[in-house]
Design a protein around this motif. Structure first.
Motif, PDB file in Angstrom:
ATOM      1  N   THR A   1       0.964  -1.000   0.038  1.00 22.63           N
ATOM      2  CA  THR A   1      -0.055   0.049   0.262  1.00 22.63           C
ATOM      3  C   THR A   1       0.804   1.199  -0.125  1.00 22.63           C
ATOM      4  O   THR A   1       1.695   1.411   0.766  1.00 22.63           O
ATOM      5  CB  THR A   1      -0.908   0.219   1.392  1.00 22.63           C
ATOM      6  OG1 THR A   1      -1.799  -1.268   1.420  1.00 22.63           O
ATOM      7  CG2 THR A   1      -1.659   1.396   1.228  1.00 22.63           C
TER       8      THR A   1
ATOM      9  N   VAL B   1       0.743   5.611   0.074  1.00 21.98           N
ATOM     10  CA  VAL B   1      -0.024   6.549   0.294  1.00 21.98           C
ATOM     11  C   VAL B   1       0.721   7.877   0.290  1.00 21.98           C
ATOM     12  O   VAL B   1       1.943   8.051   0.765  1.00 21.98           O
ATOM     13  CB  VAL B   1      -0.760   6.541   1.839  1.00 21.98           C
ATOM     14  CG1 VAL B   1      -1.505   7.976   2.186  1.00 21.98           C
ATOM     15  CG2 VAL B   1      -1.243   5.265   2.196  1.00 21.98           C
TER      16      VAL B   1
ATOM     17  N   ASN C   1      -3.027   5.468  -3.047  1.00 21.19           N
ATOM     18  CA  ASN C   1      -3.891   6.464  -2.973  1.00 21.19           C
ATOM     19  C   ASN C   1      -3.230   7.871  -2.372  1.00 21.19           C
ATOM     20  O   ASN C   1      -2.197   7.912  -1.749  1.00 21.19           O
ATOM     21  CB  ASN C   1      -5.230   5.897  -1.620  1.00 21.19           C
ATOM     22  CG  ASN C   1      -5.828   4.970  -2.205  1.00 21.19           C
ATOM     23  OD1 ASN C   1      -6.599   5.222  -3.161  1.00 21.19           O
ATOM     24  ND2 ASN C   1      -5.727   3.789  -1.712  1.00 21.19           N
TER      25      ASN C   1
ATOM     26  N   LEU D   1      -6.390   4.002   5.183  1.00 19.83           N
ATOM     27  CA  LEU D   1      -5.896   3.765   3.693  1.00 19.83           C
ATOM     28  C   LEU D   1      -4.902   2.778   3.801  1.00 19.83           C
ATOM     29  O   LEU D   1      -4.728   2.115   2.617  1.00 19.83           O
ATOM     30  CB  LEU D   1      -5.211   5.176   3.404  1.00 19.83           C
ATOM     31  CG  LEU D   1      -6.308   6.380   2.887  1.00 19.83           C
ATOM     32  CD1 LEU D   1      -5.508   7.355   2.236  1.00 19.83           C
ATOM     33  CD2 LEU D   1      -7.138   5.724   1.705  1.00 19.83           C
TER      34      LEU D   1
ATOM     35  N   SER E   1      -9.754  -0.777   3.725  1.00 19.19           N
ATOM     36  CA  SER E   1      -9.856   0.002   2.344  1.00 19.19           C
ATOM     37  C   SER E   1      -9.199  -0.801   1.261  1.00 19.19           C
ATOM     38  O   SER E   1      -8.946  -0.200  -0.005  1.00 19.19           O
ATOM     39  CB  SER E   1      -8.693   1.278   2.251  1.00 19.19           C
ATOM     40  OG  SER E   1      -7.780   1.017   2.652  1.00 19.19           O
TER      41      SER E   1
END
Length: 251
Positions: free
Chosen positions: A136, A138, A180, A229, A234
């Motif tokens: 992930t 961010v 994201n 997030l 998510s």
């Protein structure tokens, strides 16, 4: 880093020893991650962050505006710890001044740190994340990425570029790596207070009058959004922009 920490999933946070970045690092530790916090020059803050990290945070110096330093830091991380499960591109600088007074150095330094830095670090770490089949990312942007302000052409442009980079990476790194953007509004950190003169009660009231929630955010407010997030809650969210600003900007 302790042996117990080595068993935890790895998170890399740029600018992870001060302000919002330090709150991100603390939250990720609380969520069970070991954290590599990149910092540019504040050795005192880095030492304090390591102490507060209870053996689960390592501060690593790297100037994100220098691609060679970014590549070296990424190589050290991958060699010693393996691919990160979480990458938070948080570090940023501002060199505010009116456009007609802005120098090439003002422009280049801000774009190199705020936009090229995330590009170079992500490019260095993402292949290992994709190969691992999970991850992930961010990117920490700002509401000024979508709403301009005076004396910030370089900063606004860098954060707007980061939003497009987020979308492109979300397309190209799918399905295993989600990407994201998190857009904080006015947040109660020393840098924001000094930058916007919020230690002046009159100026603070002007700012608060424009925020429906009637207060500035806290680093913990922003860390709450980061927690969402990077969590499985998510898992179907990628390529998106999460604005956390008390309703100040409703675009």
């Amino acid at each position: 880093m302790t042996a117990a920490a080595q068993a935890r999933p790895l998170a890399v946070v740029t600018g992870g020893t001060r302000g919002i970045g330090a709150a991100f690092s603390r939250r990720l530790i609380d969520l069970g991650h070991r954290v590599i916090a990149l910092y540019r020059g504040d050795g005192k803050a880095a030492a304090e962050a390591e102490h507060a990290g209870r053996g689960e945070l390592v501060a690593l110096r790297a100037d994100l505006s220098r691609p060679a330093e970014v590549r070296t830091a990424a190589a050290r991380i991958l060699h010693r710890y393996g691919p990160p499960a979480v990458l938070v591109n948080n570090a940023g600088v501002n060199r505010d001044r009116p456009f007609l007074s802005m120098t090439e150095q003002d422009w280049d330094e801000v774009l190199a740190t705020n936009l090229s830095g995330p590009f170079h670090l992500t490019r260095a770490l993402a292949p290992a994340m994709v190969k691992a089949g999970r991850g992930t990312i961010v990117n920490i942007a700002a509401t000024t990425a979508v709403r301009p302000r005076t004396s910030g052409a370089n900063y606004c442009a860098s954060k707007a570029g980061l939003l497009q980079l987020t979308k492109c990476l979300a397309l190209e790194l799918a399905p295993h790596v989600r990407v994201n953007a998190l857009l904080p509004g006015f947040t109660d950190t020393r840098e924001v207070v000094e930058r916007y003169g919020l230690d002046d009660p009159r100026r603070l009231q002007e700012v608060l009058a424009a925020i429906p929630q009637g207060r500035t955010g806290t680093p913990e407010d922003i860390a709450d959004a980061l927690e969402y997030l990077v969590s499985d809650r998510s898992r179907y969210v990628t390529g998106q922009q999460l604005v956390v600003d008390g309703g100040h900007f409703m675009g």
